[in-house]
Design a protein around this motif. Structure first.
Motif, PDB file in Angstrom:
ATOM      1  N   ARG A 171       1.299   3.478   2.209  1.00  0.00           N
ATOM      2  CA  ARG A 171       2.002   3.658   3.488  1.00  0.00           C
ATOM      3  C   ARG A 171       3.199   2.727   3.626  1.00  0.00           C
ATOM      4  NH1 ARG A 171      -0.042   6.641   7.821  1.00  0.00           N
ATOM      5  NH2 ARG A 171      -2.154   7.342   7.448  1.00  0.00           N
ATOM      6  N   CYS A 172       3.120   1.522   3.023  1.00  0.00           N
ATOM      7  CA  CYS A 172       4.272   0.612   3.071  1.00  0.00           C
ATOM      8  C   CYS A 172       5.487   1.295   2.438  1.00  0.00           C
ATOM      9  CB  CYS A 172       4.007  -0.661   2.276  1.00  0.00           C
ATOM     10  SG  CYS A 172       2.724  -1.718   2.922  1.00  0.00           S
TER      11      CYS A 172
ATOM     12  N   VAL B 205      -1.491   0.144   8.494  1.00  0.00           N
ATOM     13  CA  VAL B 205      -2.855   0.015   7.957  1.00  0.00           C
ATOM     14  C   VAL B 205      -3.090  -1.296   7.203  1.00  0.00           C
ATOM     15  CG1 VAL B 205      -2.397   1.383   5.860  1.00  0.00           C
ATOM     16  CG2 VAL B 205      -4.702   1.280   6.755  1.00  0.00           C
ATOM     17  N   CYS B 206      -2.062  -1.837   6.466  1.00  0.00           N
ATOM     18  CA  CYS B 206      -2.363  -3.029   5.653  1.00  0.00           C
ATOM     19  C   CYS B 206      -1.785  -4.319   6.212  1.00  0.00           C
ATOM     20  CB  CYS B 206      -1.948  -2.812   4.194  1.00  0.00           C
ATOM     21  SG  CYS B 206      -0.207  -3.064   3.847  1.00  0.00           S
TER      22      CYS B 206
ATOM     23  N   CYS C 189       3.106  -2.675   8.577  1.00  0.00           N
ATOM     24  CA  CYS C 189       2.427  -1.464   8.097  1.00  0.00           C
ATOM     25  C   CYS C 189       1.238  -1.149   9.008  1.00  0.00           C
ATOM     26  CB  CYS C 189       1.950  -1.669   6.655  1.00  0.00           C
ATOM     27  SG  CYS C 189       0.938  -0.328   6.051  1.00  0.00           S
TER      28      CYS C 189
ATOM     29  N   CYS D 259       0.861  -1.183   0.000  1.00  0.00           N
ATOM     30  CA  CYS D 259       0.000   0.000   0.000  1.00  0.00           C
ATOM     31  C   CYS D 259       0.898   1.234   0.000  1.00  0.00           C
ATOM     32  CB  CYS D 259      -0.975  -0.022   1.174  1.00  0.00           C
ATOM     33  SG  CYS D 259      -0.349   0.615   2.734  1.00  0.00           S
TER      34      CYS D 259
HETATM   35 ZN   LIG Z   1       0.819  -0.988   3.862  1.00  0.00          ZN
END
Ligand SMILES: [Zn+2]
Length: 472
Positions: A244-245, A321-322, A319, A242
């Motif tokens: 953010r990653c 979020v994911c 991460c 994602c």
């Molecule tokens: Zn992520």
């Protein structure tokens, strides 16, 4: 003059009538022709293959209605799409966030391809400076909602599909409700807070996000949040990175460029937007992740005319979020997180103390007085040379901010110390403060009052002093 006004009124009236007629036509077509967004139901065709001695019954795959075959035949001919792929496209829903340089070409190709429903989000209005690259909007659309203007053009391209405009600013309170209605999301925005918002919302909704960007002569593209379980052609469990990653922390707001500040060549977002549409089509017809831009990042260089693909880091197993155990399970305030605004592309920095700042009217007065009294006054325009060549105040000299630091500071310091007045100006009053600060940090205390910057820059000059000065 009267004649011009009468003609303008007449044209306005004709435009309204044309719009009404187009809406009427759209509604009639909608009632007479089957809407794809209601789904194209597969039908089976039985054909007979005859050889010398007998007749064999052969059952072919799904059948599309006549109008759909005719309309989409050029892409149905592709083995990667075919009848089954076209049916998927006709039953798909794609959300395009941003009806600008990227969103316009993407939407145009997706409407042409027969995507069942296209949603378009944009809070902004059409401006004259948009039209060189935002190809769904025309001159007559100025000041109209971009989402509405885009929807109208798309209806004229394909009246068999559903177009849903959203004239809103996407934020934490509405993003999930909207994106849940769609199968694929295209990030065609131009600001960092909305990129994080869309990423997090798409991860939470388990939807793929096709992310594009374009600035100056360069464009970028990748697919975030790909999940194999949504694709019947994938054999193994697989989940792509994602946003953010790859970018766990937002960049400092002042380092992020924008089309309005840095410029963009129209065809560059055209290229990237078209590729976003292509990735969406491939994704929807069932291409596997190795054939999509998953964990790969495409960089288009319009100067060199090259495409490069770099491998992105693998998914971050921690991460927020994911990952399997996310620490973020709700959308947050992304303007606070990014320390940047999602709406206003240009920042209004407050660097100098008020006593070192003057407004546009004060500058105008000073320039007139100087002319009368012959006082030495240097007006330094710190915009780029290209901007200075576009428009400038008479008598201003051009020391672009980048070169000012190295080459011109000593010269300006000498002038200030010899009792000259020095005023800095730029487009909106940010760079002029930076340049003035460099001088103020060096100059003798008694001469500090001779250094000023113009609040709001040339935009304020245009608004308050010279209405004929171009705003860009
Ligand atoms: Zn992520």
């Amino acid at each position: 003059m009267e004649h011009i006004q009468r003609l303008e009124q007449e044209i306005d009236h004709l435009k309204k009538t044309l719009q009404e007629k187009e809406n009427e036509l759209f509604e009639m077509k909608r009632n007479w022709m089957p809407m794809q967004s209601n789904g194209i139901q597969p039908e089976f065709t039985t054909l007979y293959s005859r050889n010398e001695n007998n007749v064999t019954k052969v059952q072919y795959g799904d059948k599309l209605p006549k109008w759909a075959i005719e309309r989409y035949s050029r892409q149905i001919l592709l083995p990667d799409i075919g009848v089954a792929g076209q049916e998927k496209l006709c039953n798909s829903k794609v959300l395009i966030v941003g009806a600008g340089g990227l969103g316009c070409p993407a939407a145009l190709y997706l409407a042409g391809a027969g995507i069942g429903e296209i949603g378009i989000v944009d809070y902004d209005k059409v401006d004259l400076t948009n039209i060189h690259r935002q190809i769904l909007h025309a001159e007559c659309d100025q000041n109209k909602s971009k989402a509405e203007s885009a929807a109208e053009t798309l209806k004229s391209i394909n009246s068999n599909i559903k177009i849903t405009p959203y004239t809103i600013q996407l934020d934490s309170s509405n993003a999930l409700d909207i994106i849940y209605k769609f199968d694929v999301i295209l990030d065609c925005t131009d600001n960092v807070p909305t990129r994080y918002l869309l990423n997090d919302a798409c991860v939470m909704a388990k939807l793929p996000l096709i992310s594009g960007s374009a600035l100056k002569m360069e464009g970028q593209l990748t697919v975030y949040g790909y999940r194999s379980e949504r694709n019947i052609n994938e054999k193994d469990v697989y989940q792509g990175v994602c946003y953010r990653c790859v970018f766990p922390n937002p960049p400092p707001a002042e380092t992020v460029g924008s089309c309005s500040a840095n410029g963009v060549a129209g065809p560059v977002p055209g290229v990237i937007g078209a590729l976003q549409a292509l990735e969406a089509i491939k994704l929807l017809v069932g291409h596997t992740h190795d054939k999509l831009l998953v964990e790969r990042f495409l960089i288009f260089d319009g100067d060199e005319v090259t495409f490069r693909t770099v491998k992105l880091r693998s998914r971050d197993l921690n991460c927020p979020v994911c990952s399997e155990n996310p620490t973020m399970t709700k959308l947050i305030d992304y303007e606070v997180f990014c320390k940047a605004q999602a709406k206003e592309k240009d920042l209004d920095l407050q660097i100098l103390a008020p006593e070192y700042r003057i407004n546009a009217n004060q500058l105008n007065e000073q320039l007139r007085n100087n002319f009368n009294t012959n006082q030495r006054h240097l007006l330094i325009d710190v915009r780029s040379e290209a901007e200075f060549n576009m428009c400038r105040i008479d008598g201003a000299v051009n020391y672009p901010i980048e070169q000012f630091r190295d080459a011109k500071v000593d010269e300006v310091l000498k002038m200030v110390n010899q009792n000259s007045q020095v005023t800095f100006i730029c487009r909106r009053g940010n760079d002029s403060q930076l340049a003035a600060k460099i001088v103020l940090d060096e100059v003798d205390e008694d001469h500090k009052s001779r250094v000023k910057d113009v609040i709001g820059g040339l935009h304020a000059w245009s608004e308050n002093v010279d209405r004929n000065f171009p705003v860009y």
